[in-house]
Enzyme design. Structure first.
Site, PDB file in Angstrom:
ATOM      1  N   PHE A   1       3.832   1.502  -1.292  1.00 40.04           N
ATOM      2  CA  PHE A   1       4.352   1.576  -2.741  1.00 40.04           C
ATOM      3  C   PHE A   1       3.290   2.167  -3.647  1.00 40.04           C
ATOM      4  O   PHE A   1       3.702   3.129  -4.286  1.00 40.04           O
ATOM      5  CB  PHE A   1       4.859   0.302  -3.098  1.00 40.04           C
ATOM      6  CG  PHE A   1       5.514   0.130  -4.298  1.00 40.04           C
ATOM      7  CD1 PHE A   1       6.705   0.784  -4.808  1.00 40.04           C
ATOM      8  CD2 PHE A   1       4.710  -0.092  -5.769  1.00 40.04           C
ATOM      9  CE1 PHE A   1       7.102   0.870  -6.144  1.00 40.04           C
ATOM     10  CE2 PHE A   1       5.126  -0.051  -6.763  1.00 40.04           C
ATOM     11  CZ  PHE A   1       6.370   0.421  -7.237  1.00 40.04           C
ATOM     12  N   ASP A   2       2.218   1.734  -3.623  1.00 37.35           N
ATOM     13  CA  ASP A   2       1.112   2.104  -4.477  1.00 37.35           C
ATOM     14  C   ASP A   2       0.677   3.686  -4.056  1.00 37.35           C
ATOM     15  O   ASP A   2       0.582   4.316  -5.205  1.00 37.35           O
ATOM     16  CB  ASP A   2      -0.241   1.435  -4.034  1.00 37.35           C
ATOM     17  CG  ASP A   2      -0.123  -0.035  -4.615  1.00 37.35           C
ATOM     18  OD1 ASP A   2       0.691  -0.321  -5.381  1.00 37.35           O
ATOM     19  OD2 ASP A   2      -1.210  -0.859  -4.005  1.00 37.35           O
TER      20      ASP A   2
ATOM     21  N   ARG B   1       8.786 -12.370 -14.376  1.00 35.82           N
ATOM     22  CA  ARG B   1       8.389 -11.430 -15.260  1.00 35.82           C
ATOM     23  C   ARG B   1       9.428 -10.433 -15.472  1.00 35.82           C
ATOM     24  O   ARG B   1       9.779 -10.045 -16.509  1.00 35.82           O
ATOM     25  CB  ARG B   1       7.603 -10.543 -14.173  1.00 35.82           C
ATOM     26  CG  ARG B   1       6.919  -9.264 -15.080  1.00 35.82           C
ATOM     27  CD  ARG B   1       6.368  -8.053 -14.178  1.00 35.82           C
ATOM     28  NE  ARG B   1       5.285  -8.368 -13.452  1.00 35.82           N
ATOM     29  CZ  ARG B   1       3.910  -8.438 -13.794  1.00 35.82           C
ATOM     30  NH1 ARG B   1       3.717  -7.991 -15.116  1.00 35.82           N
ATOM     31  NH2 ARG B   1       2.625  -8.920 -13.165  1.00 35.82           N
TER      32      ARG B   1
ATOM     33  N   ALA C   1       0.759  -1.154  -0.029  1.00 31.95           N
ATOM     34  CA  ALA C   1      -0.116   0.078   0.071  1.00 31.95           C
ATOM     35  C   ALA C   1       0.786   1.272  -0.067  1.00 31.95           C
ATOM     36  O   ALA C   1       0.408   2.149  -0.617  1.00 31.95           O
ATOM     37  CB  ALA C   1      -1.054   0.011   1.127  1.00 31.95           C
TER      38      ALA C   1
ATOM     39  N   LYS D   1      -7.175 -10.798  -7.950  1.00 31.60           N
ATOM     40  CA  LYS D   1      -5.914 -10.509  -8.141  1.00 31.60           C
ATOM     41  C   LYS D   1      -5.059 -11.275  -7.189  1.00 31.60           C
ATOM     42  O   LYS D   1      -5.040 -11.155  -6.062  1.00 31.60           O
ATOM     43  CB  LYS D   1      -5.849  -8.940  -8.060  1.00 31.60           C
ATOM     44  CG  LYS D   1      -4.184  -8.794  -8.280  1.00 31.60           C
ATOM     45  CD  LYS D   1      -4.105  -7.048  -8.438  1.00 31.60           C
ATOM     46  CE  LYS D   1      -2.807  -6.563  -8.835  1.00 31.60           C
ATOM     47  NZ  LYS D   1      -1.705  -7.055  -7.919  1.00 31.60           N
TER      48      LYS D   1
ATOM     49  N   CYS E   1      -1.427 -11.998  35.876  1.00 30.39           N
ATOM     50  CA  CYS E   1      -1.675 -11.606  37.460  1.00 30.39           C
ATOM     51  C   CYS E   1      -2.439 -12.527  37.984  1.00 30.39           C
ATOM     52  O   CYS E   1      -3.738 -12.999  37.717  1.00 30.39           O
ATOM     53  CB  CYS E   1      -2.599 -10.019  37.100  1.00 30.39           C
ATOM     54  SG  CYS E   1      -3.205  -9.644  38.764  1.00 30.39           S
TER      55      CYS E   1
ATOM     56  N   LYS F   1      -7.681  -2.212  -6.488  1.00 30.70           N
ATOM     57  CA  LYS F   1      -7.005  -2.514  -5.385  1.00 30.70           C
ATOM     58  C   LYS F   1      -7.744  -2.337  -4.078  1.00 30.70           C
ATOM     59  O   LYS F   1      -8.367  -1.370  -3.833  1.00 30.70           O
ATOM     60  CB  LYS F   1      -5.635  -1.741  -5.090  1.00 30.70           C
ATOM     61  CG  LYS F   1      -4.708  -2.061  -6.383  1.00 30.70           C
ATOM     62  CD  LYS F   1      -4.110  -3.501  -6.372  1.00 30.70           C
ATOM     63  CE  LYS F   1      -3.013  -3.548  -5.221  1.00 30.70           C
ATOM     64  NZ  LYS F   1      -1.696  -3.046  -5.642  1.00 30.70           N
TER      65      LYS F   1
ATOM     66  N   GLU G   1     -11.683 -11.195 -12.135  1.00 32.85           N
ATOM     67  CA  GLU G   1     -10.820 -12.328 -11.783  1.00 32.85           C
ATOM     68  C   GLU G   1     -10.417 -11.623 -10.397  1.00 32.85           C
ATOM     69  O   GLU G   1     -10.011 -10.672 -10.284  1.00 32.85           O
ATOM     70  CB  GLU G   1     -10.012 -12.500 -12.581  1.00 32.85           C
ATOM     71  CG  GLU G   1     -10.112 -13.050 -14.140  1.00 32.85           C
ATOM     72  CD  GLU G   1      -9.089 -13.039 -15.066  1.00 32.85           C
ATOM     73  OE1 GLU G   1      -7.915 -13.060 -14.666  1.00 32.85           O
ATOM     74  OE2 GLU G   1      -9.390 -13.041 -16.240  1.00 32.85           O
TER      75      GLU G   1
END
Length: 680
Positions: free
Chosen positions: A38-39, A134, A36, A113, A427, A314, A111
């Protein structure tokens, strides 16, 4: 160049450098920040370039895919036959609607992710020739040997009359580890002397890049195909047709893919999976929407990094970073003292959190967190937020170590572990520690025990702090006069308010309840609803349970030695017995009539029910299974015997089909209950 332009360029350079750095770390298995974060950096850079187009350059991180293969990689480089693009993202409903408006189609595919590692497979005349990561979209790492030991990846495609195998086929897919397999993969890694993986995605990425094939085999890697690259002798009309062909050839495709014609239904699918993301067999961080028609895909084309005919929605992040302001401790109903993090408020998984669990002092030390750290926190669904660890690179020297307390923060009693090797400190003042008393009251008022709606956390704390109750034994003796001292259950005029009257009414009604609920309400360590049901179902009264020998108790199905011993130990304490005596005197259920015992038609069977059934409530269907000797489970696995499908069944039905489990409708379930067989 003006000063303003120079400042803009410096801002762009700074952002671009950060995006490149963290992108490279992510794709080469060493992420330092959550997805998140990085996004957010990437989106900030995109917005800057949209507002100031003159800043954009051809090699901007917003224009490229993935990351170059690391120089230290031990794998050979290999070129993809066709560029392997990424996906653009949207983060809210309006952005999604804007994309749908710009990208009209007769049919879309939705679909999940998958949060895994992308893979590129090349088949020639049906034979697996190579597999690659990739990389930067053009060049990846040759991981063919590792791919060959993934069971989901066929070495030879099987052609059919309808779908003959093409001469050349390039497949795009995702490698992952299922949520169910992940704990076992970690357990094996620890047994082998390694450190546990932080999450399934890291585990999959690390496993796929192993040089030792035997290690790869242990990791239970799975693969799902989600696209095609270069082909020779294969020209499907739609993405849907392509998936049918892939499945016919033996390549796994997602069981969660759905065709949608109305854009409003796309929005509904996004909303549905936001609520059911943890029902999938793998981790997922979004929903991918694709234009189905391939001619339309070609017409829409792509940018330098992503197709215009697809988008990824996202979901709110489940891992984010924030500042750890302090570490404090809370005292639970059994005396366990748990450290928790006090943090700068941050949005995670759709809700704002400012506290997260740290479990125990051993975990604080193991994770190495310091007060003042920037920390990574995770919140999955309804799970309590958890601190995963510090971002060490962001320390500036002002951080300080946390010192675990030696005295209970609620009553001042010296803390100690229950036994020498116990990681939890407790305790021991169970009888009068206000922290323990108020949490026990809250617990016994819950739906799994007495179900006292008017007794919440604030009310329980008020009854203890004001001295209205010295412990839970006097709960069912409360009167309106007692409540006049309350700060929660009285009006400004000093009279009992509506909540107070409701509390007294709830208490009267809750006295006559199931015996197992009373056992749960006693807060006996290790005795939860499952064990309580088993004990009540066998003995039918508190006295019979007290009189039962330890060995006999431990032989009760679902109980065992630890629970039986804990039960016996609890009743050795005088003030514990006083609670039971006072509740009994007030009219609380202490025994129940022995009705006709249901035939044990489900003995040894594990059953999952998903969706609504006409003839059962959620509680009654569970009771029906348990009373007949079965186990009512909430999750589908290979060990599940039957999955019962009702109205609006979720993805558990899909998972059951994938695992080849026996699926029943309501009529079949009733037959199973009555006869032990679902067959007509």
């Amino acid at each position: 160049m003006t000063e303003d332009n120079a400042q803009l360029r410096r801002t762009w350079n700074d952002l671009a450098e950060k995006v490149r750095y963290h992108r490279d770390r992510y794709y080469n298995e060493q992420p330092e920040i959550p997805d998140a974060d990085f996004d957010a950096l990437f989106k900030q850079l995109q917005q800057l370039e949209e507002d100031h187009p003159e800043l954009a350059v051809p090699d901007s991180p917003t224009m490229v895919v993935g990351a170059p293969v690391a120089e230290q990689s031990s794998f050979d480089n290999v070129e993809h036959l066709e560029r392997m693009l990424s996906l653009d993202n949207v983060f809210d409903e309006q952005e999604l609607r804007d994309w749908l408006g710009r990208t009209p189609a007769k049919q879309y595919l939705t679909e999940l992710k998958i949060d895994g590692l992308s893979i590129d497979l090349v088949y020639r005349n049906g034979q697996l020739e190579r597999a690659a990561t990739r990389g930067d979209g053009r060049v990846g790492e040759d991981i063919t040997a590792n791919a060959r030991v993934i069971e989901d990846i066929p070495h030879q495609l099987q052609g059919t009359d309808e779908y003959p195998v093409p001469a050349v086929l390039e497949i795009r897919g995702e490698v992952f580890i299922t949520v169910e397999d992940f704990p076992e993969v970690n357990a094996q890694r620890i047994a082998d002397g390694g450190k546990p993986f932080a999450n399934p995605r890291n585990a999959a990425a690390g496993s796929l890049r192993q040089k030792n094939i035997e290690d790869v085999k242990k990791r239970r890697l799975r693969m799902i195909s989600h696209g095609i690259g270069f082909t020779e002798g294969f020209s499907p009309a739609s993405q849907h047709d392509a998936y049918l062909a892939l499945a016919a050839w033996g390549l796994p495709t997602s069981p969660y893919t759905e065709a949608v014609t109305d854009p409003e239904d796309v929005v509904k699918k996004v909303s549905y999976w936001a609520d059911h993301r943890h029902d999938a067999l793998h981790e997922m961080d979004g929903l991918v929407i694709k234009v189905d028609d391939i001619a339309s895909q070609r017409a829409l084309g792509s940018t330098s990094r992503a197709p215009r005919w697809a988008i990824a929605y996202k979901y709110p992040p489940e891992e984010v970073t924030t500042k750890l302001l302090d570490i404090q401790v809370g005292v639970g109903r059994t005396g366990r003292v748990t450290p928790f993090a006090v943090m700068e408020p941050v949005l995670v998984a759709g809700s704002t959190v400012s506290m997260a669990t740290l479990h125990n002092q051993s975990e604080v030390k193991r994770k190495g967190v310091l007060i003042g750290d920037t920390v990574v926190i995770r919140k999955a669904g309804e799970v309590i937020p958890e601190v995963l660890g510090p971002v060490v690179e962001l320390r500036d020297g002002t951080e300080r170590e946390y010192i675990f307390p030696t005295l209970c923060p609620e009553c001042g009693t010296r803390l100690a572990p229950a036994k020498a090797d116990d990681v939890d400190w407790r305790c021991p003042n169970m009888q009068s520690c206000p922290g323990q008393l108020s949490t026990r009251l809250t617990y016994l008022a819950g739906r799994g025990a007495f179900d006292i709606e008017a007794l919440g956390e604030k009310g329980a704390e008020d009854l203890i702090r004001t001295g209205i109750l010295l412990d839970e034994s006097g709960l069912f003796d409360l009167t309106e006069d007692d409540l006049l001292s309350s700060n929660v259950y009285t009006t400004n005029a000093g009279k009992v308010n509506a909540s107070g009257k409701k509390l007294l009414d709830n208490l009267q009604k809750s006295k006559q309840t199931d015996l197992w609920r009373v056992l749960v309400a006693l807060s006996i360590r290790h005795v939860g609803p499952t064990a309580a049901r088993a004990l009540a179902g066998r003995y039918h009264s508190i006295q019979a349970l007290i009189d039962a020998p330890l060995e006999e108790l431990s032989e009760t199905d679902g109980v065992g030695t630890i629970i039986a011993q804990s039960f016996k130990d609890w009743f050795e304490v005088d003030w514990h017995k006083a609670i039971v005596d006072k509740w009994a005197a007030a009219g609380v259920t202490m025994e129940e009539e022995v009705g006709e015992v249901a035939e044990q038609t489900l003995e040894g069977l594990t059953i999952v029910v998903t969706g609504g059934l006409e003839g059962f409530t959620r509680d009654s269907v569970k009771e029906a299974i348990i009373s007949r000797g079965g186990k009512a489970s909430g999750s589908v696995s290979k060990k599940t015997d039957y999955v019962v499908i009702g109205e609006n069944a979720g993805s558990k039905a899909t998972k059951a089909e994938e695992l080849g489990l026996r699926i029943l409708d309501e009529a079949g379930f009733v037959r199973l209950l009555n006869t032990g067989s679902a067959d007509e």
